[in-house]
Design a protein around this motif. Structure first.
Motif, PDB file in Angstrom:
ATOM      1  N   THR A   1       0.802  -1.238   0.000  1.00  0.00           N
ATOM      2  CA  THR A   1       0.000   0.000   0.000  1.00  0.00           C
ATOM      3  C   THR A   1       0.830   1.282   0.000  1.00  0.00           C
ATOM      4  O   THR A   1       0.343   2.338  -0.364  1.00  0.00           O
ATOM      5  CB  THR A   1      -0.910   0.071   1.250  1.00  0.00           C
ATOM      6  OG1 THR A   1      -0.111   0.328   2.414  1.00  0.00           O
ATOM      7  CG2 THR A   1      -1.698  -1.210   1.464  1.00  0.00           C
TER       8      THR A   1
ATOM      9  N   ARG B   1      -8.101  -7.083   8.759  1.00  0.00           N
ATOM     10  CA  ARG B   1      -6.779  -6.590   8.362  1.00  0.00           C
ATOM     11  C   ARG B   1      -6.738  -6.035   6.944  1.00  0.00           C
ATOM     12  O   ARG B   1      -5.865  -5.243   6.608  1.00  0.00           O
ATOM     13  CB  ARG B   1      -5.739  -7.703   8.496  1.00  0.00           C
ATOM     14  CG  ARG B   1      -5.931  -8.854   7.511  1.00  0.00           C
ATOM     15  CD  ARG B   1      -4.821  -9.872   7.639  1.00  0.00           C
ATOM     16  NE  ARG B   1      -5.022 -10.960   6.689  1.00  0.00           N
ATOM     17  CZ  ARG B   1      -4.168 -11.948   6.494  1.00  0.00           C
ATOM     18  NH1 ARG B   1      -3.065 -12.000   7.202  1.00  0.00           N
ATOM     19  NH2 ARG B   1      -4.410 -12.893   5.597  1.00  0.00           N
TER      20      ARG B   1
ATOM     21  N   ILE C   1     -17.725  -0.903  -2.459  1.00  0.00           N
ATOM     22  CA  ILE C   1     -17.352  -0.341  -1.146  1.00  0.00           C
ATOM     23  C   ILE C   1     -18.626   0.255  -0.560  1.00  0.00           C
ATOM     24  O   ILE C   1     -19.268   1.088  -1.204  1.00  0.00           O
ATOM     25  CB  ILE C   1     -16.352   0.848  -1.239  1.00  0.00           C
ATOM     26  CG1 ILE C   1     -15.255   0.609  -2.259  1.00  0.00           C
ATOM     27  CG2 ILE C   1     -15.784   1.172   0.143  1.00  0.00           C
ATOM     28  CD1 ILE C   1     -14.318   1.801  -2.404  1.00  0.00           C
TER      29      ILE C   1
ATOM     30  N   GLY D   1     -11.494  -5.219  -2.367  1.00  0.00           N
ATOM     31  CA  GLY D   1     -10.267  -4.476  -2.668  1.00  0.00           C
ATOM     32  C   GLY D   1      -9.740  -4.673  -4.071  1.00  0.00           C
ATOM     33  O   GLY D   1      -9.364  -3.703  -4.746  1.00  0.00           O
TER      34      GLY D   1
ATOM     35  N   ASN E   1      -3.604   3.980  -2.439  1.00  0.00           N
ATOM     36  CA  ASN E   1      -2.604   2.904  -2.479  1.00  0.00           C
ATOM     37  C   ASN E   1      -1.505   3.367  -3.433  1.00  0.00           C
ATOM     38  O   ASN E   1      -1.808   3.762  -4.563  1.00  0.00           O
ATOM     39  CB  ASN E   1      -3.279   1.617  -2.998  1.00  0.00           C
ATOM     40  CG  ASN E   1      -2.338   0.431  -2.984  1.00  0.00           C
ATOM     41  OD1 ASN E   1      -1.163   0.557  -3.324  1.00  0.00           O
ATOM     42  ND2 ASN E   1      -2.848  -0.714  -2.593  1.00  0.00           N
TER      43      ASN E   1
HETATM   44  N1  COA Z   1      -1.679  -7.835   6.175  1.00  0.00           N
HETATM   45  C1  COA Z   1      -1.314  -9.059   5.748  1.00  0.00           C
HETATM   46  N2  COA Z   1      -2.000  -9.722   4.830  1.00  0.00           N
HETATM   47  C2  COA Z   1      -3.096  -9.130   4.324  1.00  0.00           C
HETATM   48  C3  COA Z   1      -3.539  -7.867   4.741  1.00  0.00           C
HETATM   49  C4  COA Z   1      -2.768  -7.211   5.708  1.00  0.00           C
HETATM   50  N3  COA Z   1      -3.103  -5.998   6.182  1.00  0.00           N
HETATM   51  N4  COA Z   1      -4.662  -7.549   4.067  1.00  0.00           N
HETATM   52  C5  COA Z   1      -4.929  -8.574   3.257  1.00  0.00           C
HETATM   53  N5  COA Z   1      -3.982  -9.543   3.410  1.00  0.00           N
HETATM   54  C6  COA Z   1      -3.879 -10.836   2.755  1.00  0.00           C
HETATM   55  C7  COA Z   1      -5.193 -11.355   2.253  1.00  0.00           C
HETATM   56  O1  COA Z   1      -5.900 -11.977   3.299  1.00  0.00           O
HETATM   57  C8  COA Z   1      -4.744 -12.329   1.196  1.00  0.00           C
HETATM   58  O2  COA Z   1      -4.346 -13.492   1.859  1.00  0.00           O
HETATM   59  P1  COA Z   1      -4.670 -14.921   1.205  1.00  0.00           P
HETATM   60  O3  COA Z   1      -3.936 -14.938  -0.086  1.00  0.00           O
HETATM   61  O4  COA Z   1      -4.153 -15.857   2.227  1.00  0.00           O
HETATM   62  O5  COA Z   1      -6.159 -14.951   1.029  1.00  0.00           O
HETATM   63  C9  COA Z   1      -3.489 -11.673   0.619  1.00  0.00           C
HETATM   64  O6  COA Z   1      -3.082 -10.693   1.587  1.00  0.00           O
HETATM   65  C10 COA Z   1      -3.684 -10.995  -0.699  1.00  0.00           C
HETATM   66  O7  COA Z   1      -4.865 -10.236  -0.612  1.00  0.00           O
HETATM   67  P2  COA Z   1      -5.295  -9.236  -1.746  1.00  0.00           P
HETATM   68  O8  COA Z   1      -6.604  -8.628  -1.400  1.00  0.00           O
HETATM   69  O9  COA Z   1      -5.184  -9.933  -3.076  1.00  0.00           O
HETATM   70  O10 COA Z   1      -4.133  -8.149  -1.632  1.00  0.00           O
HETATM   71  P3  COA Z   1      -3.821  -6.955  -2.560  1.00  0.00           P
HETATM   72  O11 COA Z   1      -2.431  -6.970  -2.997  1.00  0.00           O
HETATM   73  O12 COA Z   1      -4.890  -6.763  -3.610  1.00  0.00           O
HETATM   74  O13 COA Z   1      -3.972  -5.717  -1.572  1.00  0.00           O
HETATM   75  C11 COA Z   1      -5.507  -3.991  -0.974  1.00  0.00           C
HETATM   76  C12 COA Z   1      -5.200  -5.469  -0.907  1.00  0.00           C
HETATM   77  C13 COA Z   1      -6.810  -3.743  -0.216  1.00  0.00           C
HETATM   78  C14 COA Z   1      -4.383  -3.231  -0.333  1.00  0.00           C
HETATM   79  C15 COA Z   1      -5.657  -3.584  -2.460  1.00  0.00           C
HETATM   80  O14 COA Z   1      -6.529  -4.469  -3.129  1.00  0.00           O
HETATM   81  C16 COA Z   1      -6.167  -2.192  -2.615  1.00  0.00           C
HETATM   82  O15 COA Z   1      -5.517  -1.245  -2.268  1.00  0.00           O
HETATM   83  N6  COA Z   1      -7.362  -2.039  -3.232  1.00  0.00           N
HETATM   84  C17 COA Z   1      -7.959  -0.744  -3.389  1.00  0.00           C
HETATM   85  C18 COA Z   1      -8.611  -0.333  -2.109  1.00  0.00           C
HETATM   86  C19 COA Z   1      -8.970   1.117  -2.109  1.00  0.00           C
HETATM   87  O16 COA Z   1      -8.371   1.896  -2.781  1.00  0.00           O
HETATM   88  N7  COA Z   1      -9.979   1.451  -1.334  1.00  0.00           N
HETATM   89  C20 COA Z   1     -10.392   2.778  -1.113  1.00  0.00           C
HETATM   90  C21 COA Z   1     -11.063   3.339  -2.283  1.00  0.00           C
HETATM   91  S1  COA Z   1     -11.173   5.037  -2.136  1.00  0.00           S
END
Ligand code: COA
Length: 329
Positions: free
Chosen positions: A37, A150, A186, A221, A259
């Motif tokens: 992030t 998380r 969301i 996400g 992010n």
């Molecule tokens: N710490 C450790 N692991 C975490 C975690 C955290 N804080 N949050 C998620 N994970 C894990 C998940 O559980 C998943 O585990 P699994 O493979 O065992 O199921 C793994 O990390 C991958 O999850 P994923 O959702 O694919 O991660 P990602 O790289 O897509 O990152 C976000 C997740 C939420 C950071 C990302 O999708 C994102 O930034 N999305 C946009 C969100 C956003 O902008 N929201 C606001 C809009 S204004």
């Protein structure tokens, strides 16, 4: 007709939580949060209310603009986390800073709220109904954060920023859009009201929404990520085209800070150098609609904005909403 950002202000709470603090409450790590992030710390309310943070930011912006509160004839609040369902945060901020007579209203376009507010402010300034618009963006996003989840709790912080906006002569364009079919990507549900007459059960028309708990933000996400990395470049391109300028002519991009990877991908898609992009996500996390004006305030305070700079602000958020505005400093 363009617009002038005459003054900027900001307020963030003193309480700061870093990634190691989160590692103590959920199964996460500084390494995961930083690489996925870009966030290192976020400010979290210590009891400050959204309208109070907004009022602090507004006072600073009014002072910075060299105007009096009486000069403000419109207060546009942007927030998804207001303190009251009614009245609007804008009314509460206006009351707090001593405004007697102004159009006060909130708009909820989630994290794209500031871009939507600029679009509306410019139109009111252009038609002449208002001369000085105070945009107050204040968010207590932690109000709807589930600290056992998380995947969302590490992303958000609290804070406020305000800008005083008046007419200007320079270049201006804005494009605001929504993709409401993604409204379930969301959301934060309020409880369905109980009353003595009710016999039915609410149906949101969507299984995920039916099953979701109330009060806490729910987010898909990965889908939001995909949306953001497409919507942000599209909005910038559309705003540049409307302004009649090329992307190369843009001096600075201030994107919504959700992010770092979203920002970097968007810049890559736009073929724009990352040096032209302002990033402060490491310090504040995602403060929803306050991210962009807080960036503007910091850049102004640091003396990094030059007269004539072409600035592009671009945001996206729940709704799904997105948009971009280009204006000359
Ligand atoms: N710490 C450790 N692991 C975490 C975690 C955290 N804080 N949050 C998620 N994970 C894990 C998940 O559980 C998943 O585990 P699994 O493979 O065992 O199921 C793994 O990390 C991958 O999850 P994923 O959702 O694919 O991660 P990602 O790289 O897509 O990152 C976000 C997740 C939420 C950071 C990302 O999708 C994102 O930034 N999305 C946009 C969100 C956003 O902008 N929201 C606001 C809009 S204004």
């Amino acid at each position: 007709m363009g617009l002038t950002i005459k003054g900027t202000g900001m307020y963030v709470p003193d309480v700061i939580a870093d990634n190691d603090d989160f590692a103590k409450i959920v199964d996460t790590s500084d390494e995961w949060i930083t690489t996925r992030t870009g966030i290192k710390t976020r400010h979290i309310t210590n009891g400050e209310l959204a309208f109070q943070m907004g009022a602090e930011a507004a006072r600073m912006a009014i002072k910075d603009a060299g105007i009096e509160v009486e000069d403000v004839d419109m207060v546009l609040g942007t927030t998804v986390t207001a303190d009251c369902l009614t009245p609007s945060m804008a009314c509460l901020v206006a009351k707090e800073i001593g405004i007697e007579d102004a159009v006060c209203m909130d708009l909820n376009a989630a994290c794209a709220g500031y871009v939507f507010a600029l679009d509306i402010a410019q139109k009111y300034l252009e038609c002449g109904d208002c001369k000085t618009v105070l945009i107050v963006s204040s968010e207590i996003v932690t109000r709807m954060v589930d600290y056992t989840d998380r995947s969302t709790c590490v992303l958000f912080g609290d804070g406020a920023a305000a800008t005083v906006v008046t007419k200007g002569d320079g270049l201006y364009s804005s494009v605001i859009k929504s993709s409401p079919q993604g409204a379930d990507k969301i959301f934060t549900k309020l409880p369905v009201p109980e009353n003595p007459f009710k016999t039915g059960t609410a149906d949101w028309g969507d299984e995920r929404m039916n099953d979701a708990p109330t009060g806490f933000m729910q987010m898909q996400g990965n889908d939001v990520y995909k949306f953001a990395t497409t919507a942000m470049p599209q909005a910038v391109e559309a705003a540049a085209e409307k302004a009649g300028i090329s992307l190369e002519e843009i001096d600075l991009i201030i994107p919504h800070q959700a992010n770092i990877r979203i920002v970097q991908t968007a810049m890559k898609r736009l073929k724009m150098p990352k040096e032209k992009c302002y990033v402060n996500i490491q310090d504040y996390g995602n403060i929803s609609s306050a991210c962009i004006p807080l960036g503007l305030c910091q850049l102004k305070e640091q003396g990094q904005l030059k007269k004539g700079d072409k600035i592009c602000v671009v945001g996206f958020g729940a709704g799904l909403t997105y948009g971009a505005a280009i204006f000359e400093w």
